[in-house]
Design an enzyme around this catalytic site. Structure first.
Site, PDB file in Angstrom:
ATOM      1  N   SER A 121      -0.964  84.208  20.532  1.00 59.34           N
ATOM      2  CA  SER A 121      -2.092  84.967  20.284  1.00 59.34           C
ATOM      3  C   SER A 121      -3.198  83.950  20.002  1.00 59.34           C
ATOM      4  O   SER A 121      -2.958  82.792  19.829  1.00 59.34           O
ATOM      5  CB  SER A 121      -1.965  85.673  18.942  1.00 59.34           C
ATOM      6  OG  SER A 121      -1.987  85.036  17.850  1.00 59.34           O
ATOM      7  N   PRO A 122      -4.480  84.418  19.867  1.00 54.62           N
ATOM      8  CA  PRO A 122      -5.571  83.393  19.709  1.00 54.62           C
ATOM      9  C   PRO A 122      -5.448  82.904  18.421  1.00 54.62           C
ATOM     10  O   PRO A 122      -5.870  81.542  18.217  1.00 54.62           O
ATOM     11  CB  PRO A 122      -6.892  84.319  19.649  1.00 54.62           C
ATOM     12  CG  PRO A 122      -6.509  85.600  19.820  1.00 54.62           C
ATOM     13  CD  PRO A 122      -5.095  85.800  20.192  1.00 54.62           C
ATOM     14  N   LYS A 123      -4.536  83.333  17.629  1.00 52.92           N
ATOM     15  CA  LYS A 123      -4.440  82.406  16.278  1.00 52.92           C
ATOM     16  C   LYS A 123      -3.783  81.323  16.410  1.00 52.92           C
ATOM     17  O   LYS A 123      -3.585  80.373  15.335  1.00 52.92           O
ATOM     18  CB  LYS A 123      -3.683  83.451  15.317  1.00 52.92           C
ATOM     19  CG  LYS A 123      -4.604  84.701  14.877  1.00 52.92           C
ATOM     20  CD  LYS A 123      -5.978  84.385  14.378  1.00 52.92           C
ATOM     21  CE  LYS A 123      -6.517  85.577  13.848  1.00 52.92           C
ATOM     22  NZ  LYS A 123      -7.971  85.477  13.409  1.00 52.92           N
ATOM     23  N   ASP A 124      -3.061  80.917  17.582  1.00 54.31           N
ATOM     24  CA  ASP A 124      -2.581  79.677  17.812  1.00 54.31           C
ATOM     25  C   ASP A 124      -3.324  78.486  17.527  1.00 54.31           C
ATOM     26  O   ASP A 124      -3.227  77.529  16.948  1.00 54.31           O
ATOM     27  CB  ASP A 124      -1.722  79.624  19.078  1.00 54.31           C
ATOM     28  CG  ASP A 124      -0.484  80.083  19.475  1.00 54.31           C
ATOM     29  OD1 ASP A 124      -0.182  80.670  18.101  1.00 54.31           O
ATOM     30  OD2 ASP A 124       0.204  80.219  20.487  1.00 54.31           O
ATOM     31  N   ALA A 165      -4.332  78.283  13.878  1.00 57.36           N
ATOM     32  CA  ALA A 165      -3.230  77.503  13.171  1.00 57.36           C
ATOM     33  C   ALA A 165      -3.261  75.913  13.218  1.00 57.36           C
ATOM     34  O   ALA A 165      -3.087  75.146  12.368  1.00 57.36           O
ATOM     35  CB  ALA A 165      -2.009  78.242  13.331  1.00 57.36           C
TER      36      ALA A 165
END
Length: 431
Positions: free
Chosen positions: A119-122, A125
């Site tokens: 996801s774009p949250k990679d 993070a």
């Protein structure tokens, strides 16, 4: 020539052929500046192959093959460094059915292809962890633990990257999120606390709880390492990850030719970071928020106030956002949203029914299986295309796979029946 010599000659020829193929494929995009170098390499490899064919001594042949293999490895060095190397540079794809139906080019950044948490949250993070490492707040394999309050995707990305970098992850999340998210977190080795949904003023709200847990860890002499609160909603690392990554990638992939960028907002980091980069390059670009029911951001953009009629006392089913959509929509202003809010030109409200219908449409017509926030983005992008008229280019995001949303968003959806006419686009936009 002996059998062994013939074997090694054949092996050398094979390796050289593989080398030439890889060079051609990797360089085909930049043909003009690379032709001379490619011609030189081809000539050299032909000479090498001719020279190898004349060697009968097995020892000499081995030495020559070894000498060739080293530059071969260097020339084809596309190996990523760990799972972190698989984050970013996601492809931009044309959604054929929506583009053909609207006359606009509707493009989607395939963020579900990020390689750690998918996801774009990679991006966020990794940015959070790298910033903390630079500041000396995290030491690998020391027992240091990252704590975060999340509805799922950020926690999954953190859990994966923490394992890769030598840290532990402790995730607090609302207990009404899709169960496959918490199941996945557990499989990634994270400690998971599912808590009842609560407003941000409640200290047991999932974000506040994560902050408190981090402080408790650091203060406890019996626990190894320290606790670090990731703070995705407020940290500078969030919007900066998209300002330095997602935004430039979109600009490069479109050649700077685009008319609008559409995205939902949870923390607001993606929308702000991309808008801050693209608006500097393209002042006339239209930045549009896609917002689900119950979220106050739509009214904040449209009318300057954080209020939604569904938020009146006694009218909402849950205490945060009245929707089955996960990952976007919020009823407070975060730092990450504030950073770019003045660059947001408009907002489009998307209902749950529209999101579900769009998710079905994308499977039926394009074979694209995505989650709730991606469906919201695609509805908003299609609505905007209808407003702008044919001939425009719109970019949005496909955030994560529908596999994370089976127990909630996809739970009450009828099986895809194989007919391309199960859902009409007009009915989706008008529902």
């Amino acid at each position: 020539m002996s059998d062994q010599s013939r074997f090694y000659y054949t092996l050398g020829a094979f390796l050289l052929g593989a080398y030439l193929t890889s060079v051609w494929k990797s360089r085909s995009r930049d043909v003009e500046p690379e032709l001379r170098g490619l011609e030189q390499r081809l000539t050299q490899q032909q000479k090498d192959q001719s020279r190898l064919s004349k060697i009968d001594n097995l020892g000499t042949l081995k030495k020559n093959l070894s000498g060739i293999s080293r530059p071969l490895e260097k020339a084809t060095d596309t190996i990523k460094q760990g799972i972190e190397g698989c984050i970013g540079n996601t492809p931009l794809i044309r959604i054929k059915s929506l583009s053909d139906a609207t006359g606009c080019e509707i493009l989607a950044k395939a963020e579900f292809l990020n390689g750690a948490g998918n996801s774009p949250k990679d991006r966020v993070a990794l940015s959070i962890i790298e910033m903390a490492e630079e500041q000396g707040l995290l030491v690998p394999h020391s027992g240091d633990t990252i704590y975060e309050g999340t509805v799922g995707s950020t926690g999954i990305s953190l859990a994966a990257i923490c394992r890769a970098r030598g840290y532990k992850a402790h995730i607090c999340m609302p207990d009404d999120m899709a169960t496959e998210k918490s199941d996945l977190l557990l499989k990634l080795g994270a400690e998971v606390e599912r808590v009842r949904p609560a407003p941000i003023v409640d200290q047991n709200q999932f974000v506040n709880l994560a902050r408190n847990r981090a402080a408790e860890h650091t203060a406890n002499p019996d626990k190894r390492g320290r606790g670090l609160f990731a703070d995705q909603f407020e940290t500078e690392a969030n919007w900066r990850a998209h300002f330095t990554g997602t935004g430039p990638e979109i600009y490069d992939q479109t050649g700077g030719f685009l008319d609008a960028f559409v995205s939902g907002a949870g923390t607001g980091g993606t929308l702000s970071g991309v808008a801050l980069f693209l608006k500097k390059k393209l002042p006339e670009l239209k930045v549009v928020l896609a917002d689900p029911p119950g979220s106050g951001l739509y009214n904040r953009v449209k009318f300057g106030v954080m209020f939604d009629p569904k938020e009146r006392e006694g009218t909402r089913r849950r205490t945060q956002v009245d929707t089955i959509v996960e990952g976007i929509g919020i009823n407070r202003l975060t730092h990450n949203f504030e950073v770019g809010k003045e660059l947001i030109d408009d907002a489009i409200r998307v209902t749950d029914d529209q999101a579900i219908a769009m998710a079905r449409w994308l499977v039926e017509h394009d074979g694209i299986f995505v989650g709730s926030s991606s469906a919201v983005n695609c509805v908003a992008a299609t609505k905007l295309a209808k407003q702008l008229g044919p001939g425009h280019r719109i970019v949005t995001l496909l955030c994560d796979s529908g596999a994370r949303h089976l127990s909630k968003f996809w739970a009450n959806t009828e099986p895809i029946g194989g007919s391309e006419d199960d859902v009409s686009l007009n009915s989706i936009l008008g529902s």
